[in-house]
Write a protein that holds these residues in place. Structure first.
Motif, PDB file in Angstrom:
ATOM      1  N   ASN A   1     -46.862 -52.685  54.713  1.00 44.12           N
ATOM      2  CA  ASN A   1     -47.508 -53.953  54.360  1.00 44.12           C
ATOM      3  C   ASN A   1     -48.239 -54.600  55.526  1.00 44.12           C
ATOM      4  O   ASN A   1     -48.668 -55.749  55.428  1.00 44.12           O
ATOM      5  N   PHE A   2     -48.423 -53.879  56.631  1.00 45.91           N
ATOM      6  CA  PHE A   2     -49.238 -54.403  57.737  1.00 45.91           C
ATOM      7  C   PHE A   2     -50.698 -54.048  57.485  1.00 45.91           C
ATOM      8  O   PHE A   2     -51.038 -52.882  57.267  1.00 45.91           O
ATOM      9  N   CYS A   3     -51.565 -55.051  57.490  1.00 40.67           N
ATOM     10  CA  CYS A   3     -52.982 -54.832  57.173  1.00 40.67           C
ATOM     11  C   CYS A   3     -53.686 -54.026  58.261  1.00 40.67           C
ATOM     12  O   CYS A   3     -53.514 -54.287  59.462  1.00 40.67           O
TER      13      CYS A   3
ATOM     14  N   ALA B   1     -43.027 -66.384  50.000  1.00 42.68           N
ATOM     15  CA  ALA B   1     -42.861 -65.279  49.043  1.00 42.68           C
ATOM     16  C   ALA B   1     -42.374 -65.812  47.699  1.00 42.68           C
ATOM     17  O   ALA B   1     -42.865 -65.405  46.636  1.00 42.68           O
ATOM     18  N   LYS B   2     -41.415 -66.747  47.726  1.00 40.45           N
ATOM     19  CA  LYS B   2     -40.921 -67.353  46.493  1.00 40.45           C
ATOM     20  C   LYS B   2     -42.028 -68.108  45.763  1.00 40.45           C
ATOM     21  O   LYS B   2     -42.051 -68.171  44.527  1.00 40.45           O
ATOM     22  N   ASP B   3     -42.938 -68.707  46.518  1.00 43.47           N
ATOM     23  CA  ASP B   3     -44.045 -69.451  45.925  1.00 43.47           C
ATOM     24  C   ASP B   3     -45.142 -68.540  45.373  1.00 43.47           C
ATOM     25  O   ASP B   3     -46.128 -69.023  44.808  1.00 43.47           O
ATOM     26  N   GLY B   4     -44.992 -67.235  45.579  1.00 42.26           N
ATOM     27  CA  GLY B   4     -45.926 -66.285  44.983  1.00 42.26           C
ATOM     28  C   GLY B   4     -47.021 -65.781  45.894  1.00 42.26           C
ATOM     29  O   GLY B   4     -47.903 -65.042  45.454  1.00 42.26           O
ATOM     30  N   PHE B   5     -46.976 -66.142  47.168  1.00 43.91           N
ATOM     31  CA  PHE B   5     -48.002 -65.651  48.087  1.00 43.91           C
ATOM     32  C   PHE B   5     -47.742 -64.189  48.408  1.00 43.91           C
ATOM     33  O   PHE B   5     -46.627 -63.805  48.774  1.00 43.91           O
TER      34      PHE B   5
ATOM     35  N   GLY C   1     -41.691 -59.327  48.226  1.00 44.06           N
ATOM     36  CA  GLY C   1     -42.791 -60.152  47.726  1.00 44.06           C
ATOM     37  C   GLY C   1     -43.947 -60.278  48.693  1.00 44.06           C
ATOM     38  O   GLY C   1     -45.082 -60.534  48.280  1.00 44.06           O
ATOM     39  N   ILE C   2     -43.686 -60.102  49.986  1.00 49.14           N
ATOM     40  CA  ILE C   2     -44.781 -60.127  50.961  1.00 49.14           C
ATOM     41  C   ILE C   2     -45.397 -58.735  51.010  1.00 49.14           C
ATOM     42  O   ILE C   2     -44.818 -57.800  51.573  1.00 49.14           O
TER      43      ILE C   2
END
Length: 434
Positions: free
Chosen positions: A251-253, A185-189, A224-225
């Motif tokens: 946020n569950f697909c 999440a921190k990495d932007g994913f 972020g997720i």
């Protein structure tokens, strides 16, 4: 520093493992380059799920050797685990690693690179009892991060070599999973895809405490997720409580990949699957009742030993009845060491080819039909890559491939898109301005 190139065959677990190995090389300041470029090191992450997978693995190994005969060639993965001696006989191969000890790959490659040693690290995978931790960090060309949480399988379907290549079930500790998800999440994913050889059995070696649902709930809390997707789950591992819980997570697909393999109960028994076609359909109907507009994709094997024309038609009719949104079609591949290899009634290649073509054609129809239902609707799209002049492609949470024209850079951005024109491989849409 030397240049290293990677090639991945097979499943999403292999993709996750390749990305983790890439990170190990980056930490040592190696430069990663495209596989078609001249590199000092080539890492081929192999697959053994079919004979064709093994043939393709050998083909890629030889391609790397031809590209740079002086390069270190490292072969890892399922095919390495099952056929290390066969791989080492290929002139030019320097390192062979099975399905454990991938975290030592840099060390082994450096021995081959600087000491000109030949390295073989393939042990008895059936004796491995713990999950091998190799974290994946920040591969920024991607928009979706594969997060491996489980390894191995104890079910032994009669056609499948993977339990012999991957060993018994091992689950990753929940704290480790959450820590990596937070880093992603921190990495932007924005999207995390949970992967494993048998994902639904996560936690069985912990006496089901925690279980897969616990993993999903904990990751859903991470800022972020924005999306959590499952790579694959077996139908008998989904119960009403599971469906109820994930249906309430924003946020569950809305996408389940549930392997069917056959729509014939007779063939399912021979395959040593643990459900009937009727039970499969009942579970799918329950999912659709709880999660509107859900996408259900699947795997199907055609040409299994003893599969009659009637059995095949049963499967074809069942696929239509379920109304999957996409099929992954595999021709049965007899793998030495599995019960199905010795079964009577092996199907001629010509018939397997014909049945495979029919199912692939059916898959195209189903995929187009599923997309058609959403024409005129507005869905959120996570954009992944540029595929043409100002044309970007991405996925909805329910696994519809969407393309839009845009002057703006869209990589790793989520936008509301109205879906308009159903094309051959995607639906063309238009971003809704806020």
């Amino acid at each position: 520093m030397p240049k290293v190139a990677f090639y991945t065959l097979g499943c999403k677990v292999n993709q996750a493992e390749t990305e983790a190995m890439m990170e190990l090389f980056r930490e040592k300041h190696y430069q990663t380059v495209d596989f078609d470029e001249i590199a000092d090191i080539y890492v081929i992450n192999t697959c053994a799920v079919t004979n064709e997978s093994e043939r393709k693995s050998r083909q890629i190994i030889r391609r790397a050797i031809r590209k740079n005969p002086q390069a270190v060639i490292a072969v890892v993965g399922c095919y390495s685990q099952l056929a290390a001696d066969e791989i080492m006989k290929i002139p030019g191969v320097d390192v062979v690693i099975g399905t454990k000890d991938r975290k030592k790959i840099v060390e082994m490659v450096e021995k081959a690179l600087y000491n000109e040693e030949k390295i073989v690290d393939v042990g008895n995978i059936m004796e491995v009892k713990s999950f091998e931790e190799i974290a994946f960090r920040g591969y920024r060309q991607k928009t979706r991060a594969f997060l491996k949480i489980q390894e191995g399988c104890n079910l032994f379907c009669s056609y499948c070599i993977i339990p012999y290549a991957r060993g018994p079930l091992r689950s990753r500790k929940l704290e480790s999973i959450i820590k990596e998800a937070q880093e992603l999440a921190k990495d932007g994913f924005k999207e995390v895809v949970l992967t494993g050889i048998h994902l639904g059995l996560y936690g069985e070696d912990f006496k089901r405490n925690p279980n897969l649902l616990d993993v999903i709930k904990e990751i859903s809390k991470i800022p972020g997720i924005e999306r959590i997707r499952l790579s694959s789950i077996e139908v008998f591992e989904i119960d009403e409580n599971f469906i109820d819980t994930v249906s309430k997570l924003e946020n569950f697909c809305r996408h389940f990949h549930i392997p069917l393999q056959s729509g014939s109960n007779e063939i399912l028994r021979k395959m040593n699957r643990r459900y009937t076609a009727e039970e499969f359909l009942e579970k799918v109907e329950l999912i659709r009742e709880k999660i509107p507009d859900v996408s259900i994709t699947t795997d199907v094997i055609t040409g299994f030993p003893g599969e009659t024309d009637e059995n095949f038609i049963e499967t074809e009719d069942f696929i239509k009845k379920v109304g999957f949104s996409k099929l992954h079609v595999f021709k049965f591949s007899p793998k030495k060491g599995t019960p199905a290899y010795e079964m009577k009634g092996q199907i001629p290649e010509r018939i397997k080819e014909e049945r495979s073509h029919r199912l692939i054609s059916l898959s195209h129809q189903l995929e187009r039909s599923f997309r058609e239902k959403f024409k005129g609707k507005i869905l959120k799209v996570l954009f992944e890559e540029k595929i043409g002049v100002d044309l970007y492609e991405g996925l909805t949470d329910n696994y519809i491939r969407v393309a839009v024209f845009s002057k703006e850079e869209l990589h790793n951005k989520i936008h509301d898109v109205i879906l308009k024109h159903n094309e051959e491989e995607y639906i063309l849409g238009e971003i809704i301005s806020k």
